[in-house]
Write a protein that holds these residues in place. Structure first.
Motif, mmCIF file in Angstrom:
data_model
loop_
_atom_site.group_PDB
_atom_site.id
_atom_site.type_symbol
_atom_site.label_atom_id
_atom_site.label_comp_id
_atom_site.label_asym_id
_atom_site.label_seq_id
_atom_site.Cartn_x
_atom_site.Cartn_y
_atom_site.Cartn_z
ATOM 1 N N PRO A 93 -20.514 3.494 39.692
ATOM 2 C CA PRO A 93 -20.562 2.457 40.503
ATOM 3 C C PRO A 93 -21.856 1.788 40.643
ATOM 4 O O PRO A 93 -22.926 2.233 40.379
ATOM 5 N N ALA A 94 -21.754 0.611 40.854
ATOM 6 C CA ALA A 94 -23.215 -0.307 40.941
ATOM 7 C C ALA A 94 -24.048 0.208 42.060
ATOM 8 O O ALA A 94 -23.689 0.527 43.037
ATOM 9 N N LEU A 95 -25.391 0.364 41.263
ATOM 10 C CA LEU A 95 -26.546 0.847 42.571
ATOM 11 C C LEU A 95 -26.830 -0.362 43.402
ATOM 12 O O LEU A 95 -26.643 -1.598 42.986
ATOM 13 N N PRO A 96 -27.183 -0.051 44.460
ATOM 14 C CA PRO A 96 -27.507 -1.231 45.609
ATOM 15 C C PRO A 96 -28.847 -1.796 45.226
ATOM 16 O O PRO A 96 -29.567 -1.274 44.149
ATOM 17 N N ALA A 97 -29.027 -3.124 45.867
ATOM 18 C CA ALA A 97 -30.109 -3.697 45.336
ATOM 19 C C ALA A 97 -31.607 -3.279 46.016
ATOM 20 O O ALA A 97 -31.381 -2.741 47.195
ATOM 21 N N VAL A 98 -32.324 -3.279 45.271
ATOM 22 C CA VAL A 98 -33.876 -2.574 45.896
ATOM 23 C C VAL A 98 -34.477 -3.759 46.781
ATOM 24 O O VAL A 98 -34.358 -4.721 46.413
ATOM 25 N N LEU A 99 -34.889 -3.292 48.040
ATOM 26 C CA LEU A 99 -35.379 -3.956 48.946
ATOM 27 C C LEU A 99 -36.672 -4.617 48.618
ATOM 28 O O LEU A 99 -37.593 -3.583 48.081
ATOM 29 N N ASP A 100 -37.044 -5.968 49.055
ATOM 30 C CA ASP A 100 -38.377 -6.261 48.927
ATOM 31 C C ASP A 100 -39.208 -5.700 50.038
ATOM 32 O O ASP A 100 -38.737 -5.035 51.063
ATOM 33 N N ALA A 101 -40.562 -6.005 50.099
ATOM 34 C CA ALA A 101 -41.349 -5.531 51.272
ATOM 35 C C ALA A 101 -41.087 -5.980 52.601
ATOM 36 O O ALA A 101 -40.865 -5.000 53.456
ATOM 37 N N ARG A 102 -40.558 -7.211 52.766
ATOM 38 C CA ARG A 102 -40.219 -7.779 53.984
ATOM 39 C C ARG A 102 -38.659 -7.175 54.425
ATOM 40 O O ARG A 102 -38.907 -6.496 55.784
ATOM 41 N N SER A 103 -37.842 -7.052 53.539
ATOM 42 C CA SER A 103 -36.525 -6.358 53.993
ATOM 43 C C SER A 103 -36.652 -4.855 54.308
ATOM 44 O O SER A 103 -36.274 -4.419 55.080
ATOM 45 N N ARG A 104 -37.733 -4.322 53.577
ATOM 46 C CA ARG A 104 -37.768 -2.894 53.911
ATOM 47 C C ARG A 104 -38.709 -2.654 55.121
ATOM 48 O O ARG A 104 -38.075 -1.729 56.147
ATOM 49 N N ALA A 105 -39.507 -3.651 55.695
ATOM 50 C CA ALA A 105 -40.029 -3.465 56.894
ATOM 51 C C ALA A 105 -39.065 -3.530 58.094
ATOM 52 O O ALA A 105 -39.032 -2.996 58.965
ATOM 53 N N GLN A 106 -38.311 -4.618 57.795
ATOM 54 C CA GLN A 106 -37.227 -4.908 58.832
ATOM 55 C C GLN A 106 -36.195 -3.862 58.720
ATOM 56 O O GLN A 106 -35.800 -3.227 59.815
ATOM 57 N N ALA A 107 -35.883 -3.133 57.896
ATOM 58 C CA ALA A 107 -35.040 -1.697 57.903
ATOM 59 C C ALA A 107 -35.616 -0.895 58.565
ATOM 60 O O ALA A 107 -34.929 -0.201 59.268
ATOM 61 N N GLU A 108 -37.044 -0.385 58.375
ATOM 62 C CA GLU A 108 -37.531 0.652 58.976
ATOM 63 C C GLU A 108 -37.832 0.283 60.459
ATOM 64 O O GLU A 108 -37.443 1.188 61.361
ATOM 65 N N ALA A 109 -37.917 -0.866 60.979
ATOM 66 C CA ALA A 109 -37.990 -1.463 62.402
ATOM 67 C C ALA A 109 -36.631 -1.198 63.032
ATOM 68 O O ALA A 109 -36.510 -0.614 64.075
ATOM 69 N N LEU A 111 -34.327 1.045 62.085
ATOM 70 C CA LEU A 111 -34.207 2.225 62.153
ATOM 71 C C LEU A 111 -35.036 2.760 63.392
ATOM 72 O O LEU A 111 -34.450 3.628 64.180
ATOM 73 N N ALA A 112 -36.080 2.450 63.433
ATOM 74 C CA ALA A 112 -36.774 2.979 64.826
ATOM 75 C C ALA A 112 -36.164 2.642 66.008
ATOM 76 O O ALA A 112 -36.216 3.247 67.122
ATOM 77 N N GLU A 113 -35.776 1.154 66.001
ATOM 78 C CA GLU A 113 -35.035 0.808 67.125
ATOM 79 C C GLU A 113 -33.804 1.575 67.522
ATOM 80 O O GLU A 113 -33.308 1.851 68.622
ATOM 81 N N ALA A 114 -32.898 1.932 66.377
ATOM 82 C CA ALA A 114 -31.735 2.625 66.721
ATOM 83 C C ALA A 114 -32.161 4.057 67.203
ATOM 84 O O ALA A 114 -31.440 4.469 68.009
ATOM 85 N N GLN A 115 -33.126 4.707 66.590
ATOM 86 C CA GLN A 115 -33.654 5.953 67.224
ATOM 87 C C GLN A 115 -34.058 5.766 68.633
ATOM 88 O O GLN A 115 -33.444 6.845 69.451
#
Length: 405
Positions: A93-109, A111-115
């Motif tokens: 199956p196709a691999l997901p796209a690699v996140l850029d710095a901004r998208s990764r920071a948003q994803a980490e935020a 995650l913290a918000e969800a926790q």
């Protein structure tokens, strides 16, 4: 001495007779040399002949179920496969796209918000449980006092309502925890997929099994490559049992064909004439351009093999054959050579040879296959007829058979 007058006259008369005989012989009509045929009985059939091609009646196309990378195939055209057992291809199956710095920071935020939201929901749930337990305790006390008449009925009713409300609040708090857990899992998956893409660690290859038992007819993608979902990879079909012939007939010929008509299949490369029958006639025609550049209306006719499959060993998918569709036949027809017929008005006629003379006879014919014509009336079996009659041949003219005719 001069001859006597009587003798001289006899000589002159004799000379005149000889001259007259010679002139009569020259002017006497000579028999015309012609080719002759005979009215016979025998089998007759009318066929429509055209080129055809073989194909597998039920072919299966193996396609990619998801987008991804197809691995190089280990299977080849002509290989035998078994339904739901033979692995014909594998893809990752196709691999997901690699996140850029901004998208990764948003994803980490996220995650913290969800926790944090999950922790708050768990606290609300504990508070709801405590309130529900207190409301249940108050209701139990009021029910005991109500039995002795110490409290009023309205007080008992209020405690019942408070207990029900507390139970509902507990259920809502529990549902909120489930929602926050799902949000946390979603936030984690984004970062996990990004980590997998960064490390080039894809999922396990997906095996693709043969959808049917048969032979690999065609491979559309053989080398390793990236494909989108639904891309065709190969075609599979059963040549031994599912082979049929498709012939594109002229529309004016197709109208004479009926379902079940017998078919003789020739020029396929083998020594035998293969048997078949018409199983389908397309209801509509298509316009095709012939080799001479002429537009023709063609109708597809599907022919199924009816003989032993062993007779057509070696015949595969997409092979060229000649299909001879029998649209009429008579095993014991009275027949006259078609070359003896000529038009006389709106009907047909022949020259029947009687006592060395050509006699014009009107005849009634049925089916004409180009070699013989079915004779319905006018002649009898054994009658001799003139073949290829010329325009100068007249009724009653003397004729004789050409040498070897």
């Amino acid at each position: 001495m001069t001859p006597k007058p009587r003798t001289r006259w006899l000589i002159l008369i004799l000379i005149g007779l000889i001259a007259a005989g010679a002139i009569a012989a020259l002017l006497w009509p000579q028999p015309q040399t012609v080719d002759m045929g005979e009215v016979t009985r025998g089998p007759m059939k009318l066929v429509i002949e055209d080129d055809g091609r073989t194909r597998v009646s039920e072919s299966y196309t193996v396609s990619t179920p998801v987008s991804g990378r197809l691995q190089r195939l280990d299977i080849h055209v002509g290989d035998h496969v078994v339904a739901n057992e033979t692995v014909v291809a594998r893809m990752r199956p196709a691999l997901p796209a690699v996140l850029d710095a901004r998208s990764r920071a948003q994803a980490e935020a996220a995650l913290a918000e969800a926790q944090a939201a999950l922790s708050a929901a768990q606290g609300d749930y504990r508070a709801a449980v405590a309130m529900r337990e207190q409301a249940d305790s108050d209701l139990a006390r009021s029910q005991r006092l109500a039995l002795s008449g110490t409290i009023s009925q309205s007080k008992l009713d209020r405690d019942q309502i408070n207990a029900d409300y507390a139970a509902a609040q507990e259920a809502a708090a529990k549902a909120a925890i489930a929602m926050r857990e799902a949000a946390l899992a979603s936030a984690k998956s984004v970062l996990q997929n990004d980590a997998a893409a960064s490390n080039s660690d894809g999922a396990e290859p997906i095996p693709l099994y043969a959808p049917a038992t048969g032979t690999v007819l065609q491979i559309l993608q053989e080398n390793e490559t990236v494909l989108s979902a639904g891309s065709p990879i190969m075609e599979i079909g059963d040549i031994s049992e599912g082979l049929e012939v498709v012939a594109d007939l002229l529309s004016r010929d197709a109208v004479r064909v009926r379902l079940g008509d017998p078919v003789e299949i020739t020029d396929w490369g083998g020594p035998d004439v293969l048997e078949g029958k018409v199983v389908r006639i397309d209801p509509s025609g298509t316009t095709k351009v012939s080799a001479l550049g002429v537009e023709e209306q063609r109708v597809g006719v599907v022919i199924a093999f009816t003989g032993d499959a062993a007779q057509r060993a070696g015949l595969g998918h997409g092979f060229q054959v000649t299909a001879r569709i029998v649209v009429w036949q008579n095993p014991d027809a009275l027949r006259v050579p078609s070359s003896a017929l000529f038009r006389r008005g709106t009907g047909w006629a022949v020259f029947n040879v009687e006592d060395g003379r050509a006699r014009e006879v009107n005849v009634e014919i049925g089916t004409d296959n180009g070699t013989y014509a079915e004779l319905l009336d006018g002649l009898s079996e054994g009658d001799r007829v003139v073949l290829y009659p010329v325009e100068t041949l007249e009724d009653g003219a003397p004729v004789e058979a050409r040498s070897g005719g």
